[in-house]
Design an enzyme around this catalytic site. Structure first.
Site, short mmCIF file in Angstrom:
data_model
loop_
_atom_site.label_atom_id
_atom_site.label_comp_id
_atom_site.label_asym_id
_atom_site.label_seq_id
_atom_site.Cartn_x
_atom_site.Cartn_y
_atom_site.Cartn_z
N TYR A 126 44.60 41.81 39.95
CA TYR A 126 43.16 41.66 40.11
C TYR A 126 42.56 42.94 40.68
CZ TYR A 126 44.42 36.94 38.85
OH TYR A 126 44.92 35.86 38.18
N ALA A 168 42.14 31.36 45.15
CA ALA A 168 41.34 32.57 44.96
C ALA A 168 39.87 32.18 44.81
CB ALA A 168 41.82 33.32 43.72
N PRO A 212 47.93 30.15 48.03
CA PRO A 212 46.71 29.79 47.28
C PRO A 212 47.03 29.62 45.80
CG PRO A 212 46.65 32.09 47.97
CD PRO A 212 47.84 31.49 48.63
N GLN A 262 41.49 32.36 50.44
CA GLN A 262 41.77 33.66 49.83
C GLN A 262 40.49 34.17 49.18
OE1 GLN A 262 43.97 34.17 46.01
NE2 GLN A 262 45.53 35.16 47.29
N LEU A 284 59.24 31.39 44.12
CA LEU A 284 60.34 30.47 43.81
C LEU A 284 61.21 30.18 45.03
CD1 LEU A 284 61.41 31.45 40.18
CD2 LEU A 284 59.82 29.70 40.95
N GLY A 328 54.41 27.64 46.72
CA GLY A 328 53.43 27.44 45.67
C GLY A 328 53.78 26.30 44.74
N ARG A 329 54.54 26.62 43.68
CA ARG A 329 54.82 25.59 42.67
C ARG A 329 55.52 24.37 43.24
NH1 ARG A 329 54.92 30.51 40.23
NH2 ARG A 329 54.00 30.70 38.15
N CYS A 369 45.21 28.48 42.10
CA CYS A 369 44.00 28.15 41.35
C CYS A 369 44.12 26.78 40.70
CB CYS A 369 43.73 29.21 40.29
SG CYS A 369 43.23 30.80 40.97
N ARG A 407 47.15 39.60 50.77
CA ARG A 407 48.24 39.31 49.82
C ARG A 407 48.36 40.50 48.88
NH1 ARG A 407 49.68 34.10 45.90
NH2 ARG A 407 51.47 33.78 47.23
#
Length: 376
Positions: free
Chosen positions: A191, A65, A29, A107, A319, A341-342, A31, A239
């Protein structure tokens, strides 16, 4: 040629049937800060973003999220599922993902004391949004700022904690109404749930603080409440931040023991292992696959309790950027799946390209048929 990355994986479910995911390349996930109306409702941007990832071949696509309360959003531009009026726009996302024969996840999150910040986009600072500009009073485990540059949060009372737990359950009910196949509870990255788990931010002296049992109580109550309303035919995931990367912070052994108990109780069946979020990051050894050893620790702890992949799928994240690296994580038994992700932001067709690099037959590349002429 053998390749684990593009073989199915089953996320266990309480009804015993499980949910099969077509491959082990999951979308982490991420944002997008694209709700300009600040009403939590998904937009065309989210359809384009998540739709591209589904068409690009990822087995499980997880929406960013999503606030279980309006005050739980990281920024005013975040997604939400805190009211019924948001459900239909989420259903639109799910329908497209399902149309690509992919599994759709969301999420559920509460940012706690790290809420009400500006979006992580160019031109914005990483501080609290003032009330006059749309910000709000944040909440956390105790009174005070979670990080030095943020405004002070208000410590939750026990009644306030009960409200948060109920909000997670109601958001899960809405996620089910929208058609999501998987819910992931966000207990990472500094969070709210992580703020309770970590001794860095939880100095409470009541039943929600102190030892690990107290600090993990909020997570355990949220999981139980969500599992009550989430269908037994659907997996529930968490997570986590496996460590705070400082000696006096949360440690992976603690996290793993809490997860082991939740898996053993049949409450969760997917664990995504990330890290950090409550420090300035200077002690984090960022590099290719730097969080994979944390996933290994969780996997090993589960295995020692006789809990294997048939009890819970553990995914590694951080990564993981190329096909061979991802395949190696799986082939060496370090995790059962990988969350991308990235690299997925750079290339929404990462999964299809990775499959080609691993010599999956052209006819079996996991992309939308409209891309059959692409030279992956």
């Amino acid at each position: 040629m053998s390749h684990l990355l593009f073989t199915p994986v089953t996320l266990p479910t309480p009804d015993g049937h499980g949910l099969e995911v077509g491959n082990r390349a999951f979308v982490a996930p991420m944002c997008q800060y694209a709700v300009d109306a600040t009403d939590g409702v998904p937009t065309d941007w989210h359809l384009s973003h998540l739709g591209a990832l589904a068409a690009g071949g990822f087995g499980l696509v997880v929406a960013e999220a999503t606030g279980v309360e309006a005050r739980g959003r990281i920024s005013p531009q975040d997604l939400g599922l805190w009211e019924d009026g948001q459900v239909s726009a989420h259903a639109r996302l799910v329908d497209f993902i399902h149309g690509q024969d992919r599994v759709a996840g969301v999420q559920l999150a509460h940012a706690g004391g790290k809420a009400s910040t500006w979006p992580m986009l160019p031109g914005f600072s990483d501080v609290t949004v003032p009330a006059a500009e749309g910000g709000w009073q944040t909440v956390s485990a105790v009174d005070g700022p979670v990080l030095p540059d943020l405004d002070a949060a208000a410590g939750l009372t026990e009644d306030g904690i009960a409200q948060v737990v109920a909000s997670f359950a109601e958001a899960a009910r809405r996620a089910d109404a929208a058609g999501y196949d998987v819910v992931q509870i966000h207990a990472a990255h500094g969070y709210l749930v992580h703020q309770f788990l970590s001794p860095l931010t939880n100095t409470r002296t009541d039943g929600y603080g102190g030892d690990l049992d107290g600090r993990s109580r909020l997570l355990r109550e949220i999981v139980a409440a969500v599992r009550e309303v989430w269908p037994d035919s659907k997996p529930l995931g968490v997570r986590v931040s496996g460590t705070d990367w400082v000696d006096d912070g949360l440690q992976v052994g603690e996290v793993a023991s809490v997860l082991r108990d939740l898996v053993d109780a049949g409450q969760i069946s997917w664990i995504d292992v990330s890290s950090g979020g409550l420090t300035d990051g200077s002690t984090i050894p960022v590099g290719p696959g730097y969080q994979v050893p944390l996933a290994v620790s969780v996997t090993d702890t589960l295995a020692e309790a006789g809990l294997g992949q048939d009890a819970a799928v553990v995914s590694a994240v951080g990564l993981i950027e190329d096909a061979l690296q991802a395949e190696t994580v799986l082939a060496t038994g370090q995790a059962h799946a990988v969350s991308i992700g990235r690299a997925a932001l750079v290339n929404p067709h990462w999964a299809a390209q990775a499959a080609a690099e691993l010599r999956v037959p052209r006819s079996e590349l996991p992309h939308a048929p409209q891309f059959f002429r692409a030279r992956f």
